[in-house]
Design a protein around this motif. Sequence first.
Motif, mmCIF file in Angstrom:
data_model
loop_
_atom_site.group_PDB
_atom_site.id
_atom_site.type_symbol
_atom_site.label_atom_id
_atom_site.label_comp_id
_atom_site.label_asym_id
_atom_site.label_seq_id
_atom_site.Cartn_x
_atom_site.Cartn_y
_atom_site.Cartn_z
ATOM 1 N N UNK A 1 -1.158 8.132 -2.779
ATOM 2 C CA UNK A 1 -0.381 7.324 -1.830
ATOM 3 C C UNK A 1 -0.761 7.700 -0.402
ATOM 4 N N UNK A 2 -0.695 6.687 0.475
ATOM 5 C CA UNK A 2 -0.927 6.872 1.906
ATOM 6 C C UNK A 2 0.226 6.170 2.611
ATOM 7 N N UNK A 3 0.954 6.906 3.435
ATOM 8 C CA UNK A 3 2.121 6.325 4.077
ATOM 9 C C UNK A 3 2.266 6.733 5.522
ATOM 10 N N UNK A 4 3.315 6.208 6.147
ATOM 11 C CA UNK A 4 3.604 6.536 7.534
ATOM 12 C C UNK A 4 5.097 6.421 7.780
ATOM 13 N N UNK A 5 5.560 7.155 8.771
ATOM 14 C CA UNK A 5 6.945 7.076 9.227
ATOM 15 C C UNK A 5 6.925 7.040 10.740
#
Length: 178
Positions: free
Chosen positions: A25-29
Amino acid sequence: MSTVTTLLSDPASVGVWNLVPDQSSVGFTTKTMWGIVPVKGRFTEFSGDGQITDAQTVFGHVDIKAASLNTKMGKRDKDLRSAEFFDVETYPDINVVVTGAEGIDGDTVNLRADITVKTTTAPLPLRVKVAVLDDGAVRVTAQATVNRKELGVEGNMLGMVGDTTTLSADLVFRRAAS
């Protein structure tokens, strides 16, 4: 001996390791509403590989399809894909390139990396946790905070979008067949 040291010193580890997207998974906040409300998102399309050489060096890349971003809010996703933010029509990829590793400490390693968004490339130092899974695959977990404006992602929607974004990745790599 640490997991990382064992992995890098094992001759069987030398070669190409392919990213396994369906196990990764690759995410951002980032914060919106003037820094009050966090917005979480993820990228659903990405690929890459890493290599370990016989000199115990590490390098590789992850290519992320910018248009695959998903915050679970269609209007916001459309705005983020627009020319005001990621401009996915002109710049379809976000690239992370790892050029080396240093500072191995237990199961943690510092990677020298660069991130390219649109036409801007900037250093992206990554402190990553490395785990060898039961099936021989390797899990790399990292988190880094970037200033999106320094990467050319300028949009702001009336001051609602903060300048910093935390990127996170949980990536599984599997040794390519020789």
